[in-house]
Design an enzyme around this catalytic site. Structure first.
Site, PDB file in Angstrom:
ATOM      1  N   HIS A 378     -15.730  23.283   3.037  1.00  0.00           N
ATOM      2  CA  HIS A 378     -14.832  23.968   2.093  1.00  0.00           C
ATOM      3  C   HIS A 378     -13.523  23.247   1.816  1.00  0.00           C
ATOM      4  O   HIS A 378     -12.688  23.765   1.075  1.00  0.00           O
ATOM      5  CB  HIS A 378     -14.497  25.371   2.614  1.00  0.00           C
ATOM      6  CG  HIS A 378     -15.587  26.374   2.399  1.00  0.00           C
ATOM      7  ND1 HIS A 378     -15.757  27.063   1.220  1.00  0.00           N
ATOM      8  CD2 HIS A 378     -16.590  26.786   3.208  1.00  0.00           C
ATOM      9  CE1 HIS A 378     -16.804  27.870   1.320  1.00  0.00           C
ATOM     10  NE2 HIS A 378     -17.334  27.716   2.520  1.00  0.00           N
ATOM     11  N   LYS A 572      -2.659  33.228  -5.583  1.00  0.00           N
ATOM     12  CA  LYS A 572      -3.482  32.522  -4.602  1.00  0.00           C
ATOM     13  C   LYS A 572      -2.619  32.328  -3.374  1.00  0.00           C
ATOM     14  O   LYS A 572      -1.421  32.629  -3.401  1.00  0.00           O
ATOM     15  CB  LYS A 572      -3.952  31.164  -5.145  1.00  0.00           C
ATOM     16  CG  LYS A 572      -2.817  30.319  -5.773  1.00  0.00           C
ATOM     17  CD  LYS A 572      -3.327  29.052  -6.428  1.00  0.00           C
ATOM     18  CE  LYS A 572      -4.040  29.267  -7.733  1.00  0.00           C
ATOM     19  NZ  LYS A 572      -5.445  28.965  -7.763  1.00  0.00           N
ATOM     20  N   ARG A 573      -3.210  31.810  -2.265  1.00  0.00           N
ATOM     21  CA  ARG A 573      -2.377  31.566  -1.097  1.00  0.00           C
ATOM     22  C   ARG A 573      -1.248  30.589  -1.457  1.00  0.00           C
ATOM     23  O   ARG A 573      -1.419  29.708  -2.298  1.00  0.00           O
ATOM     24  CB  ARG A 573      -3.231  30.990   0.049  1.00  0.00           C
ATOM     25  CG  ARG A 573      -4.079  32.041   0.748  1.00  0.00           C
ATOM     26  CD  ARG A 573      -3.253  33.148   1.398  1.00  0.00           C
ATOM     27  NE  ARG A 573      -2.544  32.725   2.574  1.00  0.00           N
ATOM     28  CZ  ARG A 573      -2.899  32.993   3.828  1.00  0.00           C
ATOM     29  NH1 ARG A 573      -3.964  33.723   4.071  1.00  0.00           N
ATOM     30  NH2 ARG A 573      -2.189  32.566   4.850  1.00  0.00           N
ATOM     31  N   LYS A 578      -1.397  23.767  -3.736  1.00  0.00           N
ATOM     32  CA  LYS A 578      -1.663  24.614  -4.906  1.00  0.00           C
ATOM     33  C   LYS A 578      -0.502  24.554  -5.914  1.00  0.00           C
ATOM     34  O   LYS A 578      -0.579  25.092  -7.014  1.00  0.00           O
ATOM     35  CB  LYS A 578      -1.930  26.054  -4.461  1.00  0.00           C
ATOM     36  CG  LYS A 578      -3.241  26.175  -3.653  1.00  0.00           C
ATOM     37  CD  LYS A 578      -3.524  27.597  -3.209  1.00  0.00           C
ATOM     38  CE  LYS A 578      -4.716  27.722  -2.301  1.00  0.00           C
ATOM     39  NZ  LYS A 578      -6.019  27.665  -2.992  1.00  0.00           N
ATOM     40  N   THR A 680     -12.102  29.979  -6.791  1.00  0.00           N
ATOM     41  CA  THR A 680     -12.941  31.025  -7.397  1.00  0.00           C
ATOM     42  C   THR A 680     -12.076  31.962  -8.230  1.00  0.00           C
ATOM     43  O   THR A 680     -12.568  32.619  -9.140  1.00  0.00           O
ATOM     44  CB  THR A 680     -13.706  31.829  -6.323  1.00  0.00           C
ATOM     45  OG1 THR A 680     -12.802  32.170  -5.276  1.00  0.00           O
ATOM     46  CG2 THR A 680     -14.864  31.033  -5.756  1.00  0.00           C
ATOM     47  N   LYS A 684     -12.660  33.988 -11.969  1.00  0.00           N
ATOM     48  CA  LYS A 684     -12.395  35.417 -12.228  1.00  0.00           C
ATOM     49  C   LYS A 684     -11.525  35.581 -13.471  1.00  0.00           C
ATOM     50  O   LYS A 684     -11.770  36.451 -14.319  1.00  0.00           O
ATOM     51  CB  LYS A 684     -11.717  36.057 -11.007  1.00  0.00           C
ATOM     52  CG  LYS A 684     -12.638  36.145  -9.801  1.00  0.00           C
ATOM     53  CD  LYS A 684     -11.884  36.394  -8.492  1.00  0.00           C
ATOM     54  CE  LYS A 684     -12.820  36.119  -7.319  1.00  0.00           C
ATOM     55  NZ  LYS A 684     -12.131  36.046  -6.026  1.00  0.00           N
TER      56      LYS A 684
END
Length: 845
Positions: A378, A572-573, A578, A680, A684
């Site tokens: 992952h 998101k985290r 990110k 993911t 969405k």
């Protein structure tokens, strides 16, 4: 503004919730009242909202139980191959509404509660999220369980029943504060304890090599108590099982100390055993080498493998004379999927059972193990890869250390022979060892997974290529057929039908309802891309969702926002890779532009950022403080008005995602190319009619392919550009000196413009961005700002914007977890998915 229709009112108008399958409302009311009666404590004659929620949950659960029993009977009769999905995280969220959708009960329940004078949405809001995961990995596991049941696979999810899930996040004076998530305090109506399947798990002790074989003795025993949760497929009457283990001390736990007066302490020490399932480690993409975490990883694996072998041996329906004793057929009947390296100990544990207990030869045991296990990778971030110190292993799992050494010895013998094909590459053997030498010897768990599995997959095409080209290149060269790609997906049941009924219905009116099972059918929406009525309907649903979310924000965050502004969302985290910081720089730049030209016609934006920071991750916590501090300045500037608002969404979790994603116009997917394995959340947003601004990273690459790159806002460096910059060296200061708007924004952060009472509050962030930013925020800044200008320009043309939205929705077919799971089944597990229904409990057998 006019109050938007509630989902409940909307549901009354739509077909997609299966009006045709409305169960008897009178029956539901009778059962509800029966449950309410038995739920209420005798001396209370006034029911609370929570009592009503439990009565409704139990009423719905009644519809699951018969199907659950029949499904398990069906599996025993057919004796299919079974897949076991091992994950230390299952981020399930709420269960009530999802169950009603999958059983086609929602309208009937809605009508029944309405007739009883109750509001179903209010009751749904009482349910606690099952937050047994950190982010993408745990939510993926939840989507996979839904798809495995919907595709008729005999599948079991195995994990840990954490007493405390991911912490609740409070924002206090702009800072993240963590609170324990006591999600079980009122009980959990969806789980069933199964004490009859309790299993012992051993720790510590020592190993004896005897003429009869190897014995692991003098161990400490902890009991694993299973709790089962039903997992319904979509309208096919199949209900699979998620089994979560809870740690219990055995009755005789240290009570021999009673004789020397240590009884109280002995009883208190039971907690030490039970701490194993107490709390989820709150790290996402970061490895923390703590003994308790290793205990958790072994605990779930040891209990699960005992269960798997018990079921394998006795899996002919009700037959005691038929017991499979020959374990050589295990791979024909059992597939074990390791969700990341956390359950990697399944490999040495299966070897221990086969060699030590079942007396199978090493060679045969190894063949069985490799053919049974498969591994999903992952992440490629080095800090996320698990490397356990040898001395910790030696103490906690001495037999497993011996087995891993033996696996490695045989593996290295093979590699020595192979390495003759690579003359001059002296480092190759060291790189491929399961044991990393150096200051402190460590076991590389990813290497253990690769060597001990028959299949290794990444989770998006670009990620799977990166694995083969870099991280696991040596292993790929030796064993290329082992490596596969399985692009992630999301379940369209929760992430469209349940959270966005308006859009689900607008689609169903045009193309029917079968797309919910076969998401590829969304392609046919391209016929309507120029249909004015369809464009209008899609835009109208989005506007309703925005109004609804604006009401939610006003109620829960006490902020008023402009529902006609663009909802620009990054949830998101919180993590440097990110790049929430890149988003911050855009906010500041946009703010400065409005201040410079207040009379220009700007496209108004409400920028929402949400996510949790790992409690020990200083930079991530500072990023949250920076976002909230920018919001304090921007939101209170009268010159800006409602043209720009910045909101930090507190306590982002599955339930909040279900509200914000359908309301978003713009989805921010802006990680540095080559760092996000898949994502993911990006899928969405796409399915719910948001346009993506993003880098060519993770699944964004395939999203651009499916919807047409011209229908996304793609910017920034590609993977080869990042690699070239790594070779050349990244010089942040040169960007700072060359780009005036970037310099202005950074000077404002470092000069205390956003933290007037503490001018050097953000010095660590500034220092990181200027001098050691691994994720190259400045390198993509210019292109990102230009791309955001394109976004603003297009948003002024609602019709063209909505056409791009339709292209995106039509391109979502690939990103169903049904497609992902069908590929796992056929290409890794050797199983065939099926869309057939089994009989309902009340059908004659």
């Amino acid at each position: 503004m006019p109050k938007p229709l509630t989902d409940q009112e909307k549901r009354k108008q739509i077909s997609v919730r299966g009006l045709a399958g409305v169960e008897n409302v009178a029956d539901l009311k009778t059962n509800f009242n029966r449950h309410l009666h038995f739920t209420l404590v005798k001396d209370r004659n006034v029911a609370t909202k929570r009592d009503y929620y439990f009565a409704l949950a139990n009423t719905v659960r009644d519809h699951l139980v018969g199907r659950w029993i029949r499904t398990q009977q069906h599996y025993y009769e057919k004796d299919p191959k079974r897949v076991y999905y091992l994950s230390l995280e299952f981020y399930m969220g709420r269960t009530l509404q999802n169950t009603m959708v999958n059983l086609a009960l929602e309208n009937a329940c809605d009508e029944a509660t309405y007739q009883l004078g109750l509001d179903m949405e209010e009751l749904q809001d009482i349910e606690e999220d099952a937050g047994l995961g950190n982010g993408g990995l745990g939510r993926l596991a939840a989507c996979f369980l839904d798809s495995m049941a919907s595709l008729g696979l005999a599948a079991y999810g195995y994990g840990i029943r954490y007493e405390f899930g991911i912490f609740n996040q409070k924002i206090v004076s702009g800072w993240q504060v963590e609170e324990a998530d006591d999600w079980l305090r009122y009980g959990n109506p969806w789980e069933k304890a199964r004490p009859e399947y309790m299993r012992p798990v051993h720790f510590y002790g020592r190993v004896e090599h005897t003429p009869e074989g190897v014995k692991w003795v003098d161990t400490q025993v902890v009991l694993a108590l299973p709790y089962d949760t039903p997992v319904p497929g979509y309208r096919n009457n199949i209900v699979n099982t998620m089994r979560l283990w809870s740690a219990k001390a055995p009755c005789d736990f240290n009570l021999k100390d009673f004789n020397v007066g240590g009884y109280i302490q002995a009883v208190l020490d039971r907690n030490l055993a039970e701490n194993i399932s107490r709390v989820l480690y709150p790290n996402d993409n970061f490895f923390e080498g703590k003994e308790l975490r290793l205990k958790q990883e072994y605990f779930v694996v040891a209990a699960t493998l005992q269960d798997i072998i018990r079921r394998f041996k006795a899996s002919k329906f009700g037959s005691t004379e038929f017991v499979r004793m020959d374990l050589s057929t295990l791979p024909d009947k059992v597939a074990i999927q390791l969700n990341d390296t956390h359950p990697a100990l399944a490999i040495p544990e299966l070897m221990r059972i086969l060699v030590d207990t079942e007396k199978v030869s090493w060679e045969k045991a190894w063949d069985i193990t490799v053919r049974t296990c498969a591994y999903t990778n992952h992440t490629v971030l080095p800090e996320a890869l698990e490397r356990w110190p040898i001395d910790l292993f030696q103490n906690l799992l001495p037999r497993h250390l011996e087995i891993i050494y033996e696996i490695n010895r045989r593996h290295m013998e093979v590699q020595r022979r192979i390495s003759k094909l690579y003359p001059g590459d002296h480092d190759r053997l060291r790189r491929m060892s399961l044991i990393e030498e150096g200051g402190q010897k460590k076991i590389n768990m990813a290497h253990l997974c690769i060597v001990g599995s028959h299949a290794v997959n990444g989770v998006a095409r670009i990620h799977s290529e990166i694995i083969k080209d870099t991280v696991f290149k040596d292993f790929y060269e030796v064993d290329p057929q082992k490596f596969q790609n399985k692009t992630n997906g999301i379940t369209p049941r929760r992430w469209l039908v349940m959270c966005n009924p308006g859009l689900a219905d607008v689609i169903a009116e045009r193309i029917g309802e079968d797309y919910i099972r076969e998401l590829d059918q969304l392609k046919t929406l391209l016929k309507f891309v120029d249909d004015d009525a369809f464009i209008r309907d899609v835009a109208k649903v989005k506007q309703e969702n925005k109004m609804k979310f604006a009401v939610h924000l006003e109620e829960h965050y006490k902020v008023k926002i402009n529902p006609n502004s663009m909802f620009d969302v990054q949830v998101k985290r919180i993590h440097e890779y990110k790049r929430q910081l890149l988003n911050c720089l855009h906010i500041i730049t946009f703010y400065n532009r409005i201040k410079r030209e207040p009379n220009k016609s700007w496209t108004p934006r409400t920028i929402m950022i949400g996510g949790k920071a790992a409690p020990g991750y200083h930079t991530a916590k500072m990023i949250i403080k920076l976002i909230t501090s920018i919001g304090d300045i921007v939101n209170n500037d009268p010159v800006v008005g409602d043209r720009l608002k910045v909101i930090f969404l507190e306590n982002y979790r599955v339930t909040l995602a279900e509200k914000v994603i359908p309301a978003a116009d713009l989805s921010e997917q802006i990680s540095t190319a080559g760092t996000e394995a898949s994502g993911t959340g990006n899928m969405k947003f796409m399915l719910n009619g948001a346009l993506t601004i993003g880098t060519m990273d993770g699944a964004n690459v395939e999203m651009a392919e499916e919807a047409g790159e011209e229908n996304l806002f793609i910017f920034g460096m590609r993977v080869p550009d990042v690699e070239a910059m790594d070779k050349k060296g990244y010089d942040a200061v040169s960007y700072y000196n060359r780009i005036p708007e970037l310099k202005q924004a950074m000077d404002q952060i470092s000069g205390g413009f956003f933290s007037p009472s503490q001018p050097d509050l953000f010095k660590d962030i500034v220092n990181m961005l200027m001098h050691h930013d691994r994720f190259k925020v400045f390198a993509d800044y210019e292109d990102y700002i230009k791309c955001q200008e394109k976004v603003s320009a297009l948003y002024k043309n609602p019709k063209e914007w909505t056409k791009k939205v339709i292209h995106n929705i039509a391109g979502c077919g690939k990103f169903s977890s049904d497609r992902t799971i069908a590929q796992y089944a056929r290409e890794i597990w050797g199983m065939e998915p099926s869309l057939e229904k089994i009989g309902a409990p009340d059908d004659p057998r």
